[in-house]
Write an enzyme that holds these catalytic residues in place. Structure first.
Site, PDB file in Angstrom:
ATOM      1  N   GLY A 140       0.823  -1.189   0.000  1.00 20.93           N
ATOM      2  CA  GLY A 140       0.000   0.000   0.000  1.00 20.93           C
ATOM      3  C   GLY A 140       0.864   1.247   0.000  1.00 20.93           C
ATOM      4  O   GLY A 140       2.044   1.211   0.366  1.00 20.93           O
ATOM      5  N   CYS A 141       0.282   2.368  -0.391  1.00 22.95           N
ATOM      6  CA  CYS A 141       1.058   3.609  -0.480  1.00 22.95           C
ATOM      7  C   CYS A 141       1.482   4.107   0.900  1.00 22.95           C
ATOM      8  O   CYS A 141       2.639   4.505   1.101  1.00 22.95           O
ATOM      9  CB  CYS A 141       0.274   4.679  -1.226  1.00 22.95           C
ATOM     10  SG  CYS A 141      -1.378   4.980  -0.578  1.00 22.95           S
ATOM     11  N   TYR A 142       0.574   4.086   1.874  1.00 19.94           N
ATOM     12  CA  TYR A 142       0.945   4.527   3.224  1.00 19.94           C
ATOM     13  C   TYR A 142       2.033   3.637   3.830  1.00 19.94           C
ATOM     14  O   TYR A 142       3.017   4.143   4.387  1.00 19.94           O
ATOM     15  CB  TYR A 142      -0.274   4.558   4.130  1.00 19.94           C
ATOM     16  CG  TYR A 142      -1.220   5.714   3.910  1.00 19.94           C
ATOM     17  CD1 TYR A 142      -0.767   7.033   3.860  1.00 19.94           C
ATOM     18  CD2 TYR A 142      -2.591   5.498   3.773  1.00 19.94           C
ATOM     19  CE1 TYR A 142      -1.639   8.090   3.670  1.00 19.94           C
ATOM     20  CE2 TYR A 142      -3.477   6.557   3.590  1.00 19.94           C
ATOM     21  CZ  TYR A 142      -2.998   7.846   3.539  1.00 19.94           C
ATOM     22  OH  TYR A 142      -3.879   8.898   3.363  1.00 19.94           O
TER      23      TYR A 142
END
Length: 351
Positions: A140-142
């Site tokens: 995921g980006c986070y």
């Protein structure tokens, strides 16, 4: 490229289209079949027609990038693997190694047997596993930004407590736009926290921080925090011997992400030691740059780079990471992983 009509899928298609060593042979969409990709996204200039996905009909294909939502992705990945394709999956379906944890956050998993062979696709932390994998779960980006910011401290067992304050543009919600709060009229000239009580990227961050930490950090640790309780298996979400507070925010920009991590350390870490630790860890990484001032999201826009800044603020260590959520947080990292899987230069097509 399965799911090429979404933001990440369309960008991945464009990167592959321009890649000097890859040939893009098919772009699929469940909702936009019959539309040319360069009509849907003129700036990407990929002159291929989106089609309904039919893996059986595609000949002489070696690999696939799948950009479907969680739940919808797993059956497509299973079919592709059954045909012998190497797969990078952009959904959450293969990121969490523990089935009950996945099902708590995302619902029933249709292909749990594939979890064992899936490599977590953050190359800077898992490069050799990715090289030998046939299925890679794109992070995921986070988690990408947070883990790159925190890895040098986690690997040394120096984290006693961490707060991750992460902000990103609205493209992180996908082309569907998410909830009403993500509409333009709500976000224009505004910023807000969301999913403050629980975000699906929390167990992913915890799982991978646990993987990074030395085994000695878990001695006596338990899910209850009772030193006398049984030790929890390192690597499982929730097994960390310290608390993680993760709060995401939305910004009125289309793309970009900044993770600000505030760390209480197990012992005092001086400024010189801190900078040396980060320089040594990241000096040979092609996409990670340690910068001498706090980075902004514009610094890394439309690139696969991550800019890091680390300093002390009183008793806390402050580690900042800026990425483009559609590039290093999704499509660019997917191609970085694919390069490794296909034994190509890691930076090919990304510079």
């Amino acid at each position: 490229m399965a799911g090429a009509s979404g933001f990440a899928g369309a960008l991945a298609a464009q990167i592959v289209w321009n890649h000097p060593r890859l040939e893009l042979v098919e772009v699929s969409s469940r909702s936009e079949a019959g539309t040319r990709l360069d009509s849907l996204y003129p700036r990407y200039r990929v002159p291929l027609e989106l089609r309904e996905l039919d893996l059986q009909a595609i000949e002489e294909v070696d690999a696939a990038i799948v950009a479907y939502p969680h739940g919808a992705s797993a059956p497509v990945v299973a079919e592709a693997r059954g045909l012998g394709l190497q797969v990078v999956d952009l959904s959450a379906d293969f990121r969490l190694r523990d089935v009950p944890t996945y099902e708590k956050w995302y619902g029933p998993h249709s292909e749990p047997d594939l979890l064992v062979g899936a490599a977590y696709g953050l190359p800077e932390l898992n490069r050799e596993r990715i090289r030998g994998a046939d299925l890679v779960a794109n992070p995921g980006c986070y988690p990408t930004a947070a883990l790159l910011a925190l890895a040098p401290l986690a690997e040394q067992g120096l984290i006693a407590d961490v707060v991750i304050d992460a902000k990103q543009g609205i493209s992180g919600a996908g082309r569907g736009g998410g909830d009403d709060e993500m509409h333009f009229v709500n976000l224009s000239e505004n910023a807000m926290a969301y999913k403050v009580d629980a975000h699906r990227h929390s167990p992913e961050i915890e799982q991978e921080l646990a993987e990074l930490m030395p085994a000695a950090s878990f001695q006596g640790a338990s899910a209850t925090g009772d030193p006398g309780s049984a030790r929890v298996r390192p690597g499982a979400a929730g097994s960390l011997p310290f608390p993680v507070t993760f709060v995401p925010h939305l910004l009125p920009i289309d793309q970009g992400e900044l993770a600000s991590c505030y760390v209480t350390t197990e012992r005092e870490v001086g400024e010189d030691e801190l900078l040396s630790l980060y320089r040594e860890r990241w000096q040979d990484e092609p996409f990670v740059k340690l910068v001498d001032r706090p980075p902004g999201v514009r610094d890394v826009r439309d690139s696969n780079d991550c800019h890091l800044f680390v300093t002390r603020n009183g008793p806390k260590v402050v580690a900042l990471a800026a990425i483009d959520n559609l590039w290093k947080g999704a499509a660019g990292q997917a191609v970085q992983n694919l390069n490794l899987m296909l034994d190509l230069p890691e930076t090919e097509g990304l510079r």
